[in-house]
Design a protein around this motif. Sequence first.
Motif, PDB file in Angstrom:
ATOM      1  N   UNK A  90      -9.917  -2.386   3.769  1.00 49.02           N
ATOM      2  CA  UNK A  90      -9.279  -2.576   5.685  1.00 49.02           C
ATOM      3  C   UNK A  90      -8.271  -3.611   6.000  1.00 49.02           C
ATOM      4  N   UNK A  91      -7.786  -3.744   6.839  1.00 55.35           N
ATOM      5  CA  UNK A  91      -7.217  -4.887   7.544  1.00 55.35           C
ATOM      6  C   UNK A  91      -6.937  -4.438   8.864  1.00 55.35           C
ATOM      7  N   UNK A  92      -7.509  -5.376   9.356  1.00 56.29           N
ATOM      8  CA  UNK A  92      -7.224  -5.739  11.248  1.00 56.29           C
ATOM      9  C   UNK A  92      -6.393  -6.918  11.606  1.00 56.29           C
ATOM     10  N   UNK A  93      -5.708  -6.458  12.259  1.00 54.80           N
ATOM     11  CA  UNK A  93      -4.793  -6.898  12.770  1.00 54.80           C
ATOM     12  C   UNK A  93      -4.880  -7.202  15.078  1.00 54.80           C
ATOM     13  N   UNK A 121       5.417  -5.478  14.897  1.00 55.62           N
ATOM     14  CA  UNK A 121       3.752  -5.819  13.922  1.00 55.62           C
ATOM     15  C   UNK A 121       3.082  -4.731  13.110  1.00 55.62           C
ATOM     16  N   UNK A 122       2.075  -3.911  14.214  1.00 54.11           N
ATOM     17  CA  UNK A 122       0.750  -3.060  14.118  1.00 54.11           C
ATOM     18  C   UNK A 122       1.813  -1.918  13.391  1.00 54.11           C
ATOM     19  N   UNK A 123       2.813  -1.662  13.827  1.00 52.39           N
ATOM     20  CA  UNK A 123       3.502  -0.274  13.475  1.00 52.39           C
ATOM     21  C   UNK A 123       4.060  -0.797  11.498  1.00 52.39           C
ATOM     22  N   UNK A 146     -10.274  -7.585   5.632  1.00 55.76           N
ATOM     23  CA  UNK A 146      -9.589  -8.695   5.472  1.00 55.76           C
ATOM     24  C   UNK A 146      -8.444  -9.126   6.809  1.00 55.76           C
ATOM     25  N   UNK A 147      -8.342 -10.493   7.743  1.00 49.09           N
ATOM     26  CA  UNK A 147      -7.140 -10.211   8.749  1.00 49.09           C
ATOM     27  C   UNK A 147      -5.402 -10.085   7.917  1.00 49.09           C
ATOM     28  N   UNK A 148      -4.581  -9.761   8.138  1.00 51.13           N
ATOM     29  CA  UNK A 148      -3.202 -10.018   8.585  1.00 51.13           C
ATOM     30  C   UNK A 148      -2.895  -9.873   9.867  1.00 51.13           C
ATOM     31  N   UNK A 166      -6.866   0.491   8.122  1.00 49.57           N
ATOM     32  CA  UNK A 166      -6.212  -0.303   8.911  1.00 49.57           C
ATOM     33  C   UNK A 166      -5.990  -0.399  10.681  1.00 49.57           C
ATOM     34  N   UNK A 167      -6.598  -1.208  10.764  1.00 52.60           N
ATOM     35  CA  UNK A 167      -7.382  -1.152  12.602  1.00 52.60           C
ATOM     36  C   UNK A 167      -6.737  -2.408  13.801  1.00 52.60           C
ATOM     37  N   UNK A 168      -5.982  -1.695  14.580  1.00 50.47           N
ATOM     38  CA  UNK A 168      -5.036  -2.738  15.124  1.00 50.47           C
ATOM     39  C   UNK A 168      -5.024  -2.869  16.715  1.00 50.47           C
ATOM     40  N   UNK A 169      -5.352  -4.146  17.250  1.00 55.15           N
ATOM     41  CA  UNK A 169      -6.285  -4.918  18.921  1.00 55.15           C
ATOM     42  C   UNK A 169      -3.926  -5.062  19.657  1.00 55.15           C
ATOM     43  N   UNK A 170      -3.824  -4.117  20.230  1.00 46.99           N
ATOM     44  CA  UNK A 170      -2.839  -4.781  20.969  1.00 46.99           C
ATOM     45  C   UNK A 170      -2.898  -4.614  22.111  1.00 46.99           C
TER      46      UNK A 170
END
Length: 441
Positions: free
Chosen positions: A128-131, A138-140, A222-224, A153-157
């Motif tokens: 999993x990548x979290x960003x 970028x999230x897209x 991990x973080x992207x 993928x998990x995104x904090x917008x």
Amino acid sequence: MKAVLGDSKIPKRWYNILPDLPEPLAPPLDPETDEPMKPEKLLRIFAEELVKQEMSTERYVEIPRKVRELYAKIGRPTPLFRATNLEKTLGTPARIYFKYEGATVTGSHKINTALAQAYYAKEQGIEKLITETGAGQWGTALSLAGALLGLKVRVYMARASYFQKPYRKTIMRLYGAEIYPSPSDRTEIGRKFLAEDPNHPGGLGIAISEAIEDVLRDEKARYALGSVLNHVLMHQTVIGLEAMEQMKEFEEPDVIVGCVGGGSNFAGLAYPFVRDLLSGKADYEFIAVEPKAAPSMTRGVYKYDFGDSGGYTPKMKMYTLGHTYYVPQIHAGGLRYHGLAPTLSVLINHGIVKPVAYHQNEVFQAAELFAKTEGIIPAPESAHAVKGVIDRALKAKEEGREEVILFTLSGHGLLDLKGYEDYLDGKLEDYEPEQFPAMEE
């Protein structure tokens, strides 16, 4: 007039500016000890190969074959156009060219590093990548990269963009990602900011903090990162390397322009040209454009600071407004950041890159003119570069001087129409801080 390259012209190597900087890059500092950060501590946050690239002193890094194949799939090489209608409307002797990253399937330059980061994570066995994401570009990009390479993928917008740009969320969800408005109630740092202000607009600094906190709870994650760090900027140099080939069909540029939030888009175009300037092979002028609401380059302090709002990241020496700066709700969500890439900070400090800042109303006015003349609606972030280019072209007109200007149109604005509607209806506000935290520290 345009230049289009075939798939065989996709660069085989990224350019790493670290060995060519006019001074060694200051080391990142451990937030717990204020001593230089040990690479081993970064391995829990980033994929191992990305940590190696971040520290690498090799001038060129090979692009894996799989990544190059994916670059072709998403639209690389991207086209380069001459803005002849804009030139005629301005009545300028300047000739204006732009590298159009909006032609990628996700509509911006961000996919260039998203695919690379996802590839290395997959190779390492990360699941999993979290960003974070500001405007959602970028999230897209990371959401699609995850889908193509089989990663969650998990995104904090940033909360303001989460509600201003709802269709970015839809695209991310279609690609299979989870999206949360930041600050959120999912993390300790998010709950802290919400307790202070339930309607907090968020920003990239807070979203970064939430993503890192989340990563540290999951061993398989991990973080992207979408900008700022050197490996991210390096992945974007495919833009400038392609543009160098394409400009051979036209002429040598004199001035290179780009918008700046963290710095990845500007670096992507400019750094290969900076390489030739630093080696004495060419003489270019570089102009970096930012919003007056987040003026890290033009008014920031050059010092060590956290890259996020919560103080989780290593401290980096960069131009900063202070990591606690409350960035106003401008529509250019990708530029709502308190700091700046350390490598770009060095170039600005040495006078190699010249920064300029604008208010969002004048930026949208420039974007409107570009849309009417060239037919492309720029993302609000890219519109900052358009404004810088127009001003430079008008200066050439006043001075009766021919000049070749090259810039990156780093994304389209087709999902940013709420901002354009507000501009056309006279509802946009201009913001400029009188004080910011870095002044007082």
